[in-house]
Design an enzyme around this catalytic site. Structure first.
Site, PDB file in Angstrom:
ATOM      1  N   GLU A 307       0.821  -1.214   0.000  1.00  0.00           N
ATOM      2  CA  GLU A 307       0.000   0.000   0.000  1.00  0.00           C
ATOM      3  C   GLU A 307       0.858   1.270   0.000  1.00  0.00           C
ATOM      4  O   GLU A 307       0.638   2.187   0.785  1.00  0.00           O
ATOM      5  CB  GLU A 307      -0.957  -0.009   1.202  1.00  0.00           C
ATOM      6  CG  GLU A 307      -1.920  -1.179   1.154  1.00  0.00           C
ATOM      7  CD  GLU A 307      -2.959  -1.185   2.264  1.00  0.00           C
ATOM      8  OE1 GLU A 307      -2.692  -0.643   3.344  1.00  0.00           O
ATOM      9  OE2 GLU A 307      -4.056  -1.732   2.027  1.00  0.00           O
ATOM     10  N   ASP A 381      -8.390  -8.927   4.458  1.00  0.00           N
ATOM     11  CA  ASP A 381      -8.091  -7.812   5.357  1.00  0.00           C
ATOM     12  C   ASP A 381      -9.107  -7.690   6.487  1.00  0.00           C
ATOM     13  O   ASP A 381      -9.988  -6.832   6.422  1.00  0.00           O
ATOM     14  CB  ASP A 381      -8.051  -6.505   4.532  1.00  0.00           C
ATOM     15  CG  ASP A 381      -7.417  -5.369   5.309  1.00  0.00           C
ATOM     16  OD1 ASP A 381      -6.863  -5.623   6.383  1.00  0.00           O
ATOM     17  OD2 ASP A 381      -7.478  -4.221   4.823  1.00  0.00           O
ATOM     18  N   GLU A 409     -12.215  -1.881  12.291  1.00  0.00           N
ATOM     19  CA  GLU A 409     -12.195  -1.162  11.014  1.00  0.00           C
ATOM     20  C   GLU A 409     -13.344  -1.568  10.099  1.00  0.00           C
ATOM     21  O   GLU A 409     -13.984  -0.723   9.482  1.00  0.00           O
ATOM     22  CB  GLU A 409     -10.852  -1.409  10.320  1.00  0.00           C
ATOM     23  CG  GLU A 409     -10.797  -0.860   8.907  1.00  0.00           C
ATOM     24  CD  GLU A 409      -9.464  -1.115   8.208  1.00  0.00           C
ATOM     25  OE1 GLU A 409      -8.546  -1.675   8.824  1.00  0.00           O
ATOM     26  OE2 GLU A 409      -9.360  -0.738   7.025  1.00  0.00           O
TER      27      GLU A 409
HETATM   28  C1  GCV Z   1      -2.258   0.505   8.460  1.00  0.00           C
HETATM   29  C2  GCV Z   1      -5.860  -2.003   5.590  1.00  0.00           C
HETATM   30  C3  GCV Z   1      -6.250  -0.734   6.284  1.00  0.00           C
HETATM   31  C4  GCV Z   1      -5.087   0.233   6.372  1.00  0.00           C
HETATM   32  C5  GCV Z   1      -3.930  -0.482   7.063  1.00  0.00           C
HETATM   33  C6  GCV Z   1      -3.598  -1.724   6.256  1.00  0.00           C
HETATM   34  C7  GCV Z   1      -2.475  -2.523   6.888  1.00  0.00           C
HETATM   35  O1  GCV Z   1      -5.629  -1.768   4.240  1.00  0.00           O
HETATM   36  O2  GCV Z   1      -7.316  -0.151   5.621  1.00  0.00           O
HETATM   37  O3  GCV Z   1      -5.487   1.364   7.093  1.00  0.00           O
HETATM   38  O4  GCV Z   1      -2.820   0.360   7.174  1.00  0.00           O
HETATM   39  O5  GCV Z   1      -4.717  -2.542   6.179  1.00  0.00           O
HETATM   40  O6  GCV Z   1      -2.795  -3.453   7.599  1.00  0.00           O
HETATM   41  O7  GCV Z   1      -1.321  -2.210   6.665  1.00  0.00           O
END
Ligand code: GCV
Length: 721
Positions: A307, A381, A409
């Site tokens: 990411e 996720d 989340e």
């Molecule tokens: C910390 C998901 C979440 C992100 C998070 C990522 C990760 O994509 O939306 O906010 O980033 O996981 O675990 O690195």
């Protein structure tokens, strides 16, 4: 007389406040007065005085905790004593006199370095209680255990308890930014007040350490995996040191996230290539600098090439190159590297669920001994439900560390009551079959399946500056349960819920039984009203708040919900069998074989692995569309039941927490209906079928649901434009 009047007035004015003012700050460490007279007397008989043998901040913390609990339980002080009936002895095994040591000799052989023994023994004709361990931290864990026994109203007159953690690194991951925003945090701002550290030590830091130690958590990663290299500068290391000093007596090691490009950003190198000699030296020097200040620093957690985070791939190097370079830097200080496997490429058209496995499994056995590969519980996720990650069990020569998400989340933020240990338990109990039957995920994580020397488990924290730490009062139970499962991944989530309720609210059966039931069912409820039958990642975009199955415009295909549900006139679901992405082939038989047909796939994973027609006949003889709709409705009804259950609990809970939970449950109920209505409106345009009679018609049309926007939903950095 005047004085009496004054006190009466005080009483009238403040007493109602006193019984109502229960913010939840004390978590499960609420040391309520034990009102049952005979129980209280039996405890007082067993504990008449305390003797702490040895001297250390950890033993002092143990004594303080027991003394404070004692004060509150019995309204009297636990005095220091040297002998006598009812003496409580706290001692590291090395400090014990020979006769006592021989009493616990065989027990000692059965505990590890963090384990403890609590034994009722005879000493010169007196009955004493001994808490002992190989280390002082074991004594602290034992002290919290004795307190717990009393909170649970268990008999303590004849104790023979031996316990040790089954996993070594039991770590919270804070996704906290240096500006105090918390990524995916729903309980206010970060508790770390970086601006005022190192000078200002908030009492919360000590209470954070107490709470974690009380459930055996022994590490904390202070910073977000989307890392800022500033944390590795001298200015911040000093602040980290101040926190490490507060946590040390409680056995909590501090870790930091290492931004892979730090040598460029906070150093003056022009590369971060892990095979470059200067880069290697930079990290070694950085590690030396940190350890000079924080001798028990735990090590680094790294999100690399994921990411948008930089990583070794930027220099055509591998995850092994990156992880091993950092591992070499911390190895001389006994540090570890937790290298995350949460990777998926924006250029790789392969099913996202397959990518981490494809990238990491070929590296099995190539990581240094002090590297743990940290793997999320499922392959996508942190969804309300995912099958276990196929990497578990398939890298026998690499210690894999579990990563759970405690913060919600994708599960309704801190406004929904979802008891996550139920989800954690489901993953830990799953059988990978890699070494035949009973090769459970728990055995992968505790290292017993492949004899791994290093073991670990991480939970993404749900803690913030909220008065009660977690926002939702029941969010505390997920933090608590994570700690308990980290200590013993074979515990039942039900037992944990009961413990937590008794320690946090009340021992009354009429409260504990129905609310345990509510907590246990809450996980399935959220699955039903958000992502039933194996659907996943259909939350609205960015903030992940509320439904967004229609989202299809994001730059990366796998960021769009349509990528995951693939609904069209033909049907719905992600085909991960041989005719589709073949992600199933990453699982061992019999899973791969069993799940290859929808008929033998558990319904909970049906649309995770199969794309099926809307009129596909389900086990109950109804169509897939029918069951999808009725399951959404069941989810709503489950929340209605949760509301009713809670509303009957008023007499057992203080006003503040009772009302907070009641109000939050109303939000949850409203949002469960929103999920049902929005998703069914959207999917119906493809199924073309009627919503079954037992399910209410959506309150609004699809355009309405699509039009809802939440620019200030918490959990992402606010943007004020
Ligand atoms: C910390 C998901 C979440 C992100 C998070 C990522 C990760 O994509 O939306 O906010 O980033 O996981 O675990 O690195």
């Amino acid at each position: 007389m005047k004085q009496i009047k004054f006190f009466l007035l005080l009483f009238i004015c403040y007493f109602p406040l006193a019984i109502n003012a229960q913010t939840g700050y004390d978590l499960w460490l609420q040391y309520e007065e034990i009102s049952d007279a005979s129980l209280s007397q039996s405890y007082l008989n067993s504990l008449t005085g305390i003797k702490v043998m040895g001297n250390s901040p950890t033993l002092e913390a143990s004594r303080n905790e027991i003394s404070n609990a004692y004060d509150s339980f019995f309204n009297q002080e636990l005095k220091n004593a040297n002998s006598g009936d009812g003496l409580l002895i706290l001692a590291n095994i090395d400090q014990l006199p020979a006769n006592m040591r021989s009493d616990v000799k065989s027990d000692i052989e059965n505990i590890n370095s963090e384990g403890y023994i609590i034994r009722s023994l005879e000493q010169n004709g007196n009955k004493v209680t001994l808490i002992t361990a190989k280390t002082d931290i074991g004594v602290l864990y034992g002290s919290f255990r004795l307190i717990k026994e009393m909170q649970l109203h268990n008999d303590i007159s004849n104790l023979a308890i031996i316990d040790s953690p089954k996993i070594q690194k039991r770590v919270l991951n804070h996704w906290d930014n240096l500006d105090r925003t918390v990524e995916r945090g729903y309980a206010g701002f970060s508790i770390w007040d970086w601006h005022l550290l190192p000078e200002l030590i908030k009492p919360e830091y000590v209470d954070y350490a107490r709470a974690n130690a009380s459930i055996g958590i022994n590490g904390t990663v202070l910073t977000n995996v989307n890392a800022n290299s500033l944390i590795l500068t001298e200015q911040y290391i000093e602040k980290v040191k101040a926190l490490a000093e507060v946590f040390r007596p409680y056995g909590i090691q501090v870790y930091l996230t290492a931004r892979f490009s730090a040598p460029l950003e906070s150093g003056d190198l022009d590369t971060a290539d892990p095979l470059n000699t200067e880069v290697k030296q930079w990290w070694k020097d950085k590690a030396d600098e940190i350890y000079a200040e924080i001798p028990d620093f735990g090590g680094f957690l790294v999100k690399a090439n994921s990411e948008g985070q930089p990583g070794p791939n930027n220099y055509d190097r591998t995850h092994v190159d990156g992880a091993n370079m950092l591992a070499e830097a911390v190895a001389p200080h006994n540090g570890i590297v937790m290298w995350r496997a949460f990777v998926y490429s924006e250029d790789d058209p392969e099913d996202r669920a397959k990518q981490a496995y494809s990238e990491f499994v070929p590296f099995d056995g190539q990581f240094k001994d002090n590297v743990l590969v940290q793997v999320k519980n499922g392959p996508i996720d942190f969804q309300p439900r995912e099958p276990f990650h196929p990497m578990f069990g398939t890298m026998p020569n690499t210690p894999l560390m579990m990563e759970f998400q405690i913060t919600q989340e994708y599960l309704g933020f801190a406004s929904h009551l979802v008891y996550l240990p139920k989800l954690f338990e489901e993953t830990l109990e799953e059988d990978t079959y890699v070494n035949g039957e009973n090769s459970t995920v728990a055995k992968v994580i505790d290292g017993s399946l492949s004899n791994n020397k290093l073991t670990g488990i991480a939970g993404v924290a749900n803690i913030g500056s909220a008065k009660n730490w977690t926002g939702h009062p029941f969010g505390q139970s997920s933090w608590y349960g994570f700690g308990r499962l980290a200590w013993d991944p074979y515990m039942s989530s039900e037992e944990i819920a009961e413990e937590w309720l008794k320690r946090t609210f009340s021992n009354e059966e009429a409260f504990v039984d129905p609310v345990t039931d509510l907590m246990i069912k809450s996980r399935e409820a959220v699955v039903k009203y958000m992502t039933p039958l194996g659907l996943h990642h259909i939350m609205d975009t960015g903030h992940h708040y509320g439904p967004g199955p229609w989202v299809s415009s994001l730059s990366r295909p796998e960021w769009n919900p349509v990528y995951y549900h693939k609904a069209d006139e033909e049907g719905i679901g992600f085909d991960r069998t041989q005719s589709g992405s073949d992600a199933l082939s990453q699982y061992a038989d019999p899973i791969a074989e069993k799940y290859s047909s929808p008929k033998t796939t558990p319904e909970k994973y049906l649309l995770w692995f199969h794309h099926l027609p809307w009129d596909y006949e389900m086990d109950n003889g109804e169509t897939l569309w029918h069951n999808l709709a009725t399951t959404y409705q069941e989810g709503v009804e489950d929340v209605e039941e949760m509301v009713d259950t809670w509303n009957n609990m008023e007499e057992y809970v203080d006003k503040e927490r009772f009302e907070k939970v009641a109000m939050l449950l109303q939000i949850q109920l409203k949002e469960s209906k929103w999920w049902r209505d929005a998703c069914l409106s959207y999917f119906q345009q493809f199924s073309g079928m009627e919503i079954p009679e037992s399910v209410p018609q959506p309150e609004h049309d699809l355009e309405y649901y699509k039009s809802l926007e939440f620019p200030f939903a918490p959990g992402i950095r606010p943007s004020w434009e």
